[in-house]
Design a protein around this motif. Structure first.
Motif, PDB file in Angstrom:
ATOM      1  N   ASP A  23       0.319   0.459  -7.458  1.00 40.18           N
ATOM      2  CA  ASP A  23      -0.198  -0.352  -6.677  1.00 40.18           C
ATOM      3  C   ASP A  23      -1.498   0.085  -6.461  1.00 40.18           C
ATOM      4  OD1 ASP A  23       0.007  -2.346  -3.934  1.00 40.18           O
ATOM      5  OD2 ASP A  23       0.031   0.359  -3.248  1.00 40.18           O
ATOM      6  N   PRO A  24      -2.194  -0.083  -5.736  1.00 42.92           N
ATOM      7  CA  PRO A  24      -4.109   0.520  -5.594  1.00 42.92           C
ATOM      8  C   PRO A  24      -3.810   1.080  -4.382  1.00 42.92           C
ATOM      9  CG  PRO A  24      -3.858  -1.963  -6.597  1.00 42.92           C
ATOM     10  CD  PRO A  24      -2.469  -1.873  -6.387  1.00 42.92           C
ATOM     11  N   ASN A  25      -3.212   0.421  -3.817  1.00 45.87           N
ATOM     12  CA  ASN A  25      -3.269   1.040  -2.880  1.00 45.87           C
ATOM     13  C   ASN A  25      -2.311   2.285  -2.545  1.00 45.87           C
ATOM     14  OD1 ASN A  25      -3.791  -0.815   0.288  1.00 45.87           O
ATOM     15  ND2 ASN A  25      -2.674  -1.596  -0.554  1.00 45.87           N
ATOM     16  N   SER A  56      -4.449   4.965  -4.772  1.00 44.89           N
ATOM     17  CA  SER A  56      -5.939   4.746  -3.607  1.00 44.89           C
ATOM     18  C   SER A  56      -5.213   6.283  -2.751  1.00 44.89           C
ATOM     19  CB  SER A  56      -6.282   4.001  -2.671  1.00 44.89           C
ATOM     20  OG  SER A  56      -6.672   2.894  -4.281  1.00 44.89           O
ATOM     21  N   LEU A  67      -7.344  -4.942  -9.580  1.00 41.67           N
ATOM     22  CA  LEU A  67      -7.212  -4.857  -9.079  1.00 41.67           C
ATOM     23  C   LEU A  67      -7.246  -4.328  -7.391  1.00 41.67           C
ATOM     24  CD1 LEU A  67      -3.691  -4.817 -10.608  1.00 41.67           C
ATOM     25  CD2 LEU A  67      -4.225  -7.110  -9.131  1.00 41.67           C
ATOM     26  N   LEU A  68      -7.672  -3.330  -8.316  1.00 43.32           N
ATOM     27  CA  LEU A  68      -8.172  -2.175  -6.952  1.00 43.32           C
ATOM     28  C   LEU A  68      -9.642  -3.289  -6.417  1.00 43.32           C
ATOM     29  CD1 LEU A  68      -7.484   0.372  -6.088  1.00 43.32           C
ATOM     30  CD2 LEU A  68      -9.917   0.974  -7.670  1.00 43.32           C
ATOM     31  N   ILE A 126      -9.897  -5.787  -5.511  1.00 48.93           N
ATOM     32  CA  ILE A 126      -9.442  -7.130  -4.898  1.00 48.93           C
ATOM     33  C   ILE A 126      -8.580  -7.269  -3.142  1.00 48.93           C
ATOM     34  CG2 ILE A 126      -7.779  -9.283  -5.603  1.00 48.93           C
ATOM     35  CD1 ILE A 126      -8.830  -9.095  -8.634  1.00 48.93           C
ATOM     36  N   SER A 127      -7.834  -5.724  -4.237  1.00 50.51           N
ATOM     37  CA  SER A 127      -7.267  -5.115  -2.692  1.00 50.51           C
ATOM     38  C   SER A 127      -7.419  -4.993  -1.665  1.00 50.51           C
ATOM     39  CB  SER A 127      -5.631  -4.560  -3.420  1.00 50.51           C
ATOM     40  OG  SER A 127      -6.770  -3.076  -3.903  1.00 50.51           O
ATOM     41  N   GLY A 128      -8.764  -4.622  -1.621  1.00 49.09           N
ATOM     42  CA  GLY A 128      -9.478  -3.830  -0.800  1.00 49.09           C
ATOM     43  C   GLY A 128      -8.825  -2.584  -0.987  1.00 49.09           C
ATOM     44  N   ALA A 129      -8.508  -2.217  -1.334  1.00 47.27           N
ATOM     45  CA  ALA A 129      -7.516  -0.668  -1.291  1.00 47.27           C
ATOM     46  C   ALA A 129      -9.069   0.552  -1.454  1.00 47.27           C
ATOM     47  CB  ALA A 129      -6.634   0.126  -2.200  1.00 47.27           C
ATOM     48  N   HIS A 130      -9.972   0.884  -2.213  1.00 46.20           N
ATOM     49  CA  HIS A 130     -11.083   1.455  -2.104  1.00 46.20           C
ATOM     50  C   HIS A 130     -11.796   1.530  -1.225  1.00 46.20           C
ATOM     51  CE1 HIS A 130     -12.652  -2.608  -3.152  1.00 46.20           C
ATOM     52  NE2 HIS A 130     -14.101  -2.297  -2.562  1.00 46.20           N
ATOM     53  N   LYS A 162     -10.376   1.170   1.934  1.00 45.42           N
ATOM     54  CA  LYS A 162      -9.170   1.509   3.202  1.00 45.42           C
ATOM     55  C   LYS A 162      -8.851   3.887   2.850  1.00 45.42           C
ATOM     56  CE  LYS A 162      -6.231  -2.158   2.770  1.00 45.42           C
ATOM     57  NZ  LYS A 162      -4.939  -3.313   2.027  1.00 45.42           N
TER      58      LYS A 162
END
Length: 174
Positions: free
Chosen positions: A35-37, A40, A60-61, A63-67, A69
């Motif tokens: 999972d990207p979160n 990360s 996905l990283l 799109i998810s915005g994890a980069h 957060k």
């Protein structure tokens, strides 16, 4: 060097990353989830320097915005392979990970990981730069011949290899 062992061990890229990390005495961070979160969070926690991943995961990283957060500024190298990298995605990644170098990788289980040279971190152009590997393109398809390629498949024919030992990767190339 702290490396994320992201690609699975049923893939040549995962095995290559594992062996490379062992060879240099690196610290390996192995995520329990893809999972990207979660990934990360581990990059931030362990100051991961090298992230090998697929373009799909890198997309996905973003799109998810994890980069945004998590603090991913420790990343110095992001290697990608296993599938085509859209140039538009690479440009988005470059603008979000300014401190990281991007390197495209290529390999097959049959012929091994090839040494590659990229035009730059902003380009999807790559060139084989491997003294142990020959390549040729026939009708737009990539064929490889390696000094370290497999000698055969267990209980199967070698249909992917021609009589001169060239492996048909099935990849389109120019």
């Amino acid at each position: 060097i702290v490396m994320m062992i992201f690609l699975m061990f049923d893939h040549i890229g995962g095995i290559n990353t594992l062996l490379g990390s062992l060879m240099i005495g690196g610290l390996m961070v192995i995520p329990s989830e893809r999972d990207p979160n979660h990934v990360s969070k581990l990059i931030q926690k362990y100051n991961v320097k090298v992230l090998p991943a697929s373009p799909t995961f890198l997309n996905l990283l973003l799109i998810s915005g994890a980069h945004q957060k998590y603090d991913l500024s420790s990343l110095r190298m992001i290697t990608y392979g296993t599938e085509t990298m859209p140039e538009s995605l690479l440009l988005k990644l470059r603008s979000n990970f300014k401190r990281a170098k991007f390197l495209q990788t290529f390999g097959t289980s049959e012929t091994g990981i090839a040494q590659m040279r990229s035009k730059s971190s902003e380009s999807t152009f790559m060139k084989f730069d491997d003294p142990n590997l020959e390549h040729k393109i026939i009708d737009g398809k990539l064929f490889l011949k390696s000094k370290t390629q497999i000698s055969g498949y267990l209980n199967a024919t070698m249909e992917s290899f021609d009589e001169d030992g060239w492996f048909d990767t099935g990849d389109l190339a120019e």
